[in-house]
Every structure is written in structure tokens, then in C-alpha cells.
Design an enzyme around this catalytic site. Sequence first.
Site, PDB file in Angstrom:
ATOM      1  N   LYS A 131      15.524  -1.679  -9.970  1.00 18.37           N
ATOM      2  CA  LYS A 131      15.799  -1.032 -11.333  1.00 18.37           C
ATOM      3  C   LYS A 131      17.270   0.027 -11.397  1.00 18.37           C
ATOM      4  O   LYS A 131      17.418   0.227 -10.135  1.00 18.37           O
ATOM      5  CB  LYS A 131      14.761   0.062 -11.534  1.00 18.37           C
ATOM      6  N   ASP A 142       9.679  -2.973 -10.433  1.00 16.59           N
ATOM      7  CA  ASP A 142       9.510  -1.601 -11.277  1.00 16.59           C
ATOM      8  C   ASP A 142       8.335  -0.951 -10.335  1.00 16.59           C
ATOM      9  O   ASP A 142       7.218  -1.441 -10.344  1.00 16.59           O
ATOM     10  CB  ASP A 142       8.823  -2.047 -12.541  1.00 16.59           C
ATOM     11  N   HIS A 143       8.700   0.031  -9.701  1.00 17.17           N
ATOM     12  CA  HIS A 143       7.717   0.659  -8.518  1.00 17.17           C
ATOM     13  C   HIS A 143       6.321   1.121  -9.240  1.00 17.17           C
ATOM     14  O   HIS A 143       5.458   1.347  -8.416  1.00 17.17           O
ATOM     15  CB  HIS A 143       8.704   1.665  -7.751  1.00 17.17           C
ATOM     16  N   LYS A 160       1.839   0.835  -7.653  1.00 20.25           N
ATOM     17  CA  LYS A 160       0.873   1.911  -7.731  1.00 20.25           C
ATOM     18  C   LYS A 160      -0.597   1.345  -8.016  1.00 20.25           C
ATOM     19  O   LYS A 160      -0.620   0.576  -9.072  1.00 20.25           O
ATOM     20  CB  LYS A 160       1.155   2.841  -8.960  1.00 20.25           C
ATOM     21  N   GLU A 210       7.475  15.155 -15.453  1.00 17.75           N
ATOM     22  CA  GLU A 210       7.763  15.429 -14.118  1.00 17.75           C
ATOM     23  C   GLU A 210       8.197  16.865 -14.133  1.00 17.75           C
ATOM     24  O   GLU A 210       8.669  17.413 -15.104  1.00 17.75           O
ATOM     25  CB  GLU A 210       8.980  14.647 -13.732  1.00 17.75           C
ATOM     26  N   ASP A 270      15.695   5.536 -18.497  1.00 17.95           N
ATOM     27  CA  ASP A 270      15.254   5.760 -17.202  1.00 17.95           C
ATOM     28  C   ASP A 270      13.846   5.627 -17.112  1.00 17.95           C
ATOM     29  O   ASP A 270      13.469   5.104 -16.033  1.00 17.95           O
ATOM     30  CB  ASP A 270      15.483   7.129 -16.803  1.00 17.95           C
ATOM     31  N   HIS A 282       9.057   1.994 -16.723  1.00 15.66           N
ATOM     32  CA  HIS A 282       7.745   2.614 -16.364  1.00 15.66           C
ATOM     33  C   HIS A 282       6.643   2.714 -17.442  1.00 15.66           C
ATOM     34  O   HIS A 282       5.439   2.154 -17.054  1.00 15.66           O
ATOM     35  CB  HIS A 282       7.701   3.557 -15.599  1.00 15.66           C
ATOM     36  N   LYS A 293      11.701  15.438 -17.943  1.00 12.66           N
ATOM     37  CA  LYS A 293      11.879  16.331 -16.653  1.00 12.66           C
ATOM     38  C   LYS A 293      11.723  17.745 -16.762  1.00 12.66           C
ATOM     39  O   LYS A 293      11.819  18.202 -17.843  1.00 12.66           O
ATOM     40  CB  LYS A 293      13.506  16.093 -16.189  1.00 12.66           C
ATOM     41  N   LYS A 344       3.365  18.243 -13.209  1.00 11.42           N
ATOM     42  CA  LYS A 344       3.788  16.631 -12.800  1.00 11.42           C
ATOM     43  C   LYS A 344       2.522  15.859 -13.168  1.00 11.42           C
ATOM     44  O   LYS A 344       1.603  16.113 -12.706  1.00 11.42           O
ATOM     45  CB  LYS A 344       3.993  16.602 -11.336  1.00 11.42           C
TER      46      LYS A 344
HETATM   47  C1  BG6 Z   1      12.784   6.560 -11.293  1.00  9.31           C
HETATM   48  C2  BG6 Z   1      13.513   7.341 -12.223  1.00  9.31           C
HETATM   49  O1  BG6 Z   1      12.595   5.064 -11.688  1.00  9.31           O
HETATM   50  O2  BG6 Z   1      11.103   6.990 -11.507  1.00  9.31           O
HETATM   51  C3  BG6 Z   1      13.241   8.586 -11.594  1.00  9.31           C
HETATM   52  O3  BG6 Z   1      14.534   6.912 -12.190  1.00  9.31           O
HETATM   53  C4  BG6 Z   1      12.106   9.339 -11.826  1.00  9.31           C
HETATM   54  O4  BG6 Z   1      14.085   9.614 -12.538  1.00  9.31           O
HETATM   55  C5  BG6 Z   1      11.027   8.336 -10.914  1.00  9.31           C
HETATM   56  O5  BG6 Z   1      11.706  10.599 -11.104  1.00  9.31           O
HETATM   57  C6  BG6 Z   1       9.579   8.682 -11.239  1.00  9.31           C
HETATM   58  O6  BG6 Z   1       8.611   7.828 -10.438  1.00  9.31           O
HETATM   59  P1  BG6 Z   1       7.300   8.405  -9.876  1.00  9.31           P
HETATM   60  O7  BG6 Z   1       6.699   7.495  -9.084  1.00  9.31           O
HETATM   61  O8  BG6 Z   1       7.648   9.716  -9.181  1.00  9.31           O
HETATM   62  O9  BG6 Z   1       6.273   8.670 -11.154  1.00  9.31           O
END
Ligand code: BG6
Length: 504
Positions: free
Chosen positions: A161, A190-191, A195, A229, A248, A253, A353, A358
Site C-alpha cells: 500500500k 492491505d494489512h 487481522k 488512532e 491513507d 482499510h 490521528k 486507539k
Molecule cells: C497504515 C497507515 O496503512 O495503517 C497508517 O498508513 C496507520 O497511517 C496504519 O497508522 C494503521 O494500522 P493499524 O493496524 O495500527 O490499525
Amino acid sequence: MTENQPAQKKPDACSFVIFGVTGDLTHRLVIPALYNLAATNLLPDQFCIVGIARKAMSSDELRDSLMKGLRQYATRPVDDAIASRLLECLTCLAADPADPASFDAMRDALEKQEKARRTGGNRLFYLATPPDAFAPISKELGRTGLLKEKNGAWRRLVVEKPFGTDLASAKALNDELLKIVDEQQIYRIDHYLGKETVQNILVLRFANGMFEPIWNRNHIDHIQITVDEKLGVGHRGSFYDATGALRDMVPNHLFQLLSLVTMEPPARFDAHAVRTEKAEVLAAIQPQSEAEALDNSVRGQYLGGKIGDTEMVDYDKTEDVKPDSNTETYAALKLTIDNWRWAGVPFYLRTGKALGTKRTEVAIKFKQAPFAMFRNTPVDRLSQNYLVISVEPTEGITLQFNTKVPGPAINIDGVEMKFRYKDYFKAEPSTGYETLIYDCMIGDNILFQRADSVEAGWRAVQPFLDAWKKAGPKGLETYKAGSEGPAEADELLQRDGRSWRKLG
Ligand code: BG6
């Protein structure tokens, strides 16, 4: 519970070629994830890691740097024997897309390495680089034939990404890549899909018969998706200032969460069926005019404040951020989906942010019960029926419902039924990348974004990007670091007679 799980098979022999091997992502996530796979015996028996750096460096030097990173970022105690075995198979090669000859030389060296390691020619190219390098590197891999599948050997391209910065650039990148490889060979990461709780949305919906009958506009009032976050932009000022909260987080996500919650049941649990349904629902997000987009959104930028013990400076005083920046660090949107299941159900999305908590969650709010029966009770205190799928800080599912308070009178109060993953399953802490990397190696792209999904996501946010760009500073709200975000985000729901679910 975990002992009934079938054993996972080992992937085919292959080489794992990392572009951007000296970077943060490789040190922080990719190598620790490979380590976790090695520790659970899920790497191929014949395997090698090839790190590609733009300038030549020795394999020993790279190994030392990655080992340092592993010690810092590993999610479990590092066993020296496993780590050394993993890094022993690493070689560093140099290649720079600006110098085509370096790719020819790299191909020859890689082929030699592959012979020695008996990997059978299977290769995975992992682009852990800044996004502007994705196309140039892929072109060179195409030109040198390194991505061509032949003699039964597979060749795969993993792209990190962000995939594009708007609809036009995402389309251009897809076009470019699809000239070189087939869609089946591309793994767009997409990480969020790594999860557990995110993957569990599918299981919750489709492995339980009781949810499907009520999972629609007849029973659901609205859905809220929150990814808040505490962190500010840290040292990523120049990337973030050109990107903003919407780009972002939302088309990737938040839309992953949205599509899993709203997709139609796929006919089969396979990559084609699942990805087709996800793309369909994203394509059904109602297009908005720029005027509607302004009306249905709130954007904000944080001002200094305290988050826990950390003092945050104003966003526009952050390192590498323009002093007069109009970049949003908070975005809230209202969307609707044009199909039979969801017509008329609003979806409220928010992310930001430097907030006070969180938290990542999807909250499904069911319609209120008819009140007549309880008319002589304090009905306005009826708790709302939410089903909350929580990803952060606790992974689990909560159902909120009303119950009678013990006693002679009918008094009603809201209670919660909570399922927390950690109470039922013992899982080793992971980076979230293990599943994704393992799936790339076994050739399962169910958890990766297909070109049509990526484009549908950008298409849905494009009116917001355009409208905000035109509006400039007008309409950019502010909020204090450590707060819940701009007050205007509350108004977005209040005018519909709704409110955000209170966060922690
Ligand atoms: C990333 C963003 O893809 O995902 C970051 O670029 C963000 O800005 C992050 O902090 C959030 O990932 P997670 O897994 O902490 O929710």
C-alpha cells in the site's frame, strides 16, 4: 480448541525476493513475519531470501541490519538458531530500475542462487518500496523475463500500500502491471486483511445461520465504522502531508471492513467468489456529486494537546509538514449503498490521528423495538441494540441488548454480552503479515485486493478528494489532540437523529 485445527501445509520451494530490503517495512514487519513462519515450521524446505538494494552492500552487512531489526521488532522471543537459519539463506543483490543493466546482472545472479538452493524457479517479488517505485521495478522485472511463468514455475508480485493516490493513478498502475503479469499473479496487500477479527467477519456472517436473516435494511438502522488512532504522524510528515487521512485509511482499510460487512454471501469460499462479491458491493456505493460530498463529510486537522503523557504539537508544526497545510488528519463520511440489501441504510465512517483513544470497530445498530409495550417505563433510557465487531484494542464481538432490572417494577437497562478472542483461543502474538505472506507463497489470493475492488474504492472516495481540494482551507475543522475529533463530526449524525457510539 486449536488442537482440532488441520495442520497447515508447507509452501512450495521458492525464492523470496524483497525490493526495499533496507527499509523500515522490511525490518519492522516482513522479516519478523518470516521469522514467525520459520518458528512454526511454515517456510518451504527449499527456500532463499534475496534482498535487493539500489546500491551494492554485502550480504553480511544486510544480515546484521535485519538481525538487529528482528531483535527490536520480533513479536516473540528470538531463538538464535531459528533466526540464524533464516538469515543464513539470505543474499543481497543490487538493482536499480534507473539502470537496466543492473537488472540483467541481478537476474543472472538470482538464477544462480536459485539453482544452488533448489527452489525450482518459483519466485515471489515483494515490493516493500515507496509507491513511486512499483511501476519502474515491475517494468524491469517484465523486461528481464523474471516474472514470466514457465516450466511449471510460478512467479508472483506482491505490491504494498498505497496502491495509487486517486482513481486515475490506481487505474494507471493497474494497467501498467497488467501489461506485465496476469491478475492472478498480483497480490495487493492491505494489512487489515491479515487481522484475525477482520477475517472473522466472514465467518461470523456466513458460518452462523442466525445473522443472515436480519443482516439487511429491514432490521439494521445504520452501521458505523471507526478507526481512531492516538498516534500523530510522527516522522512520516512528508508522506502524510501529501496523503491525508482519507487516502491513507478509507479506500483501503475502512473499505475492507465495509465490504466484508456488506457483501452478499459468496457461492464458495474461494478467491474468485469472495473477491467478486467484495468488488460488487464497493461498486454499489452511491456516487456523490461534489456538493453532496461536502454535505456528507467532515474533515479536521489536529491542534496541539496531550495524549496520555505525550505532548503533541499542532499538526502543521510537525517535522516535514507544510506550515500552511490543508491536509486532513481526521475524516468522517456518510455513504449509502445502492442495492436491495442496503438501500436507505446510512454508513458512517470515521478515522483520525492524535485522538484520545486507539480503537477500531464496526458497530451495527439494529432498529429500535416498537415502544408501545413499555410506554410507562423510562423508554428513552432503552439501550441501543448494537452488535460491535472490535478489532482494537480488544479483538472480539459484543452484543448490547436490553434486560429487566430485577425488582417488582418493569425497569429496563442495557447490558452487554462479550466474546473476547483471548478468552477462548491461545494465539502467539503476530505481526499480522504471517498469514498474508504464507498465502502469497501457497498461491491463495483471497485476502488480497483485486484490481476492480481497488478502483471501486477510489471511485467512491474521488468526489470527496475533489471537493476538499477545491474547498482548500474552507471547511477544514480543527480538533484538540487527545479529543474525540471535531465537533462537526457529531453533527453529521445528529442531523439524521443519530449519534456516534461512545468510545472507551
Ligand atoms: C497504515 C497507515 O496503512 O495503517 C497508517 O498508513 C496507520 O497511517 C496504519 O497508522 C494503521 O494500522 P493499524 O493496524 O495500527 O490499525
